[in-house]
Design a protein around this motif. Sequence first.
Motif, mmCIF file in Angstrom:
data_model
loop_
_atom_site.group_PDB
_atom_site.id
_atom_site.type_symbol
_atom_site.label_atom_id
_atom_site.label_comp_id
_atom_site.label_asym_id
_atom_site.label_seq_id
_atom_site.Cartn_x
_atom_site.Cartn_y
_atom_site.Cartn_z
ATOM 1 N N LYS A 1 48.330 57.566 28.150
ATOM 2 C CA LYS A 1 49.349 56.525 28.183
ATOM 3 C C LYS A 1 48.648 55.178 28.333
ATOM 4 O O LYS A 1 47.935 54.942 29.295
ATOM 5 C CB LYS A 1 50.314 56.752 29.337
ATOM 6 N N TYR B 10 50.437 52.036 27.568
ATOM 7 C CA TYR B 10 51.401 50.977 27.831
ATOM 8 C C TYR B 10 52.723 51.632 28.182
ATOM 9 O O TYR B 10 53.168 52.550 27.483
ATOM 10 C CB TYR B 10 51.529 50.122 26.569
ATOM 11 N N ASP B 11 53.357 51.163 29.256
ATOM 12 C CA ASP B 11 54.609 51.780 29.684
ATOM 13 C C ASP B 11 55.446 50.751 30.426
ATOM 14 O O ASP B 11 55.152 50.417 31.570
ATOM 15 C CB ASP B 11 54.303 52.985 30.574
ATOM 16 N N THR B 12 56.462 50.216 29.756
ATOM 17 C CA THR B 12 57.381 49.266 30.385
ATOM 18 C C THR B 12 58.798 49.787 30.202
ATOM 19 O O THR B 12 59.014 50.817 29.550
ATOM 20 C CB THR B 12 57.279 47.860 29.745
ATOM 21 N N GLN C 217 56.854 52.178 25.018
ATOM 22 C CA GLN C 217 55.786 53.038 25.532
ATOM 23 C C GLN C 217 54.777 53.289 24.415
ATOM 24 O O GLN C 217 55.170 53.503 23.265
ATOM 25 C CB GLN C 217 56.392 54.363 25.992
ATOM 26 N N THR C 218 53.497 53.238 24.772
ATOM 27 C CA THR C 218 52.437 53.480 23.791
ATOM 28 C C THR C 218 51.483 54.539 24.319
ATOM 29 O O THR C 218 51.010 54.454 25.448
ATOM 30 C CB THR C 218 51.650 52.183 23.492
ATOM 31 N N MET C 219 51.236 55.524 23.462
ATOM 32 C CA MET C 219 50.321 56.616 23.790
ATOM 33 C C MET C 219 49.195 56.645 22.757
ATOM 34 O O MET C 219 49.377 56.205 21.618
ATOM 35 C CB MET C 219 51.057 57.961 23.756
ATOM 36 N N ARG D 281 61.736 52.511 25.075
ATOM 37 C CA ARG D 281 61.085 53.522 25.915
ATOM 38 C C ARG D 281 62.064 54.671 26.133
ATOM 39 O O ARG D 281 63.216 54.452 26.513
ATOM 40 C CB ARG D 281 60.698 52.912 27.251
#
Length: 112
Positions: free
Chosen positions: A22, A24-26, A30-32, A104
């Motif tokens: 992971k 980025y997570d807001t 979300q970016t994986m 997200r």
Amino acid sequence: MKATRVADAKRVDTPHGVDVRKLYDTEHAQTMHITLKPGESLKRHITPVDVFFYVLEGEGLVEIGDEEKSVTRDTIIDSPAKIPHCWYNRSDSDFRVLVVKVPRPQNVAKLL
């Protein structure tokens, strides 16, 4: 500013059993980062939100709905919400892809 190196991001435990991190997570997205070693694949699944994939390295096979396409570096792939999809690495080298989920997801993906 927050900068995250893929190598420093913690590996996420997923049912796919591959290297997922992971980045980025807001509350909005979300970016994986996924690395598929030769012969690895994801399990076919449905994501409850729109997803786009950006191929960083290698060659892989993406399956979305009933379509399959071989893709390589610097390719972006759109995957609409609630459509079954999967990734396969049938090559002899690593395949790396960035996964961006917008918005997200509030629920986890459903394995098929």
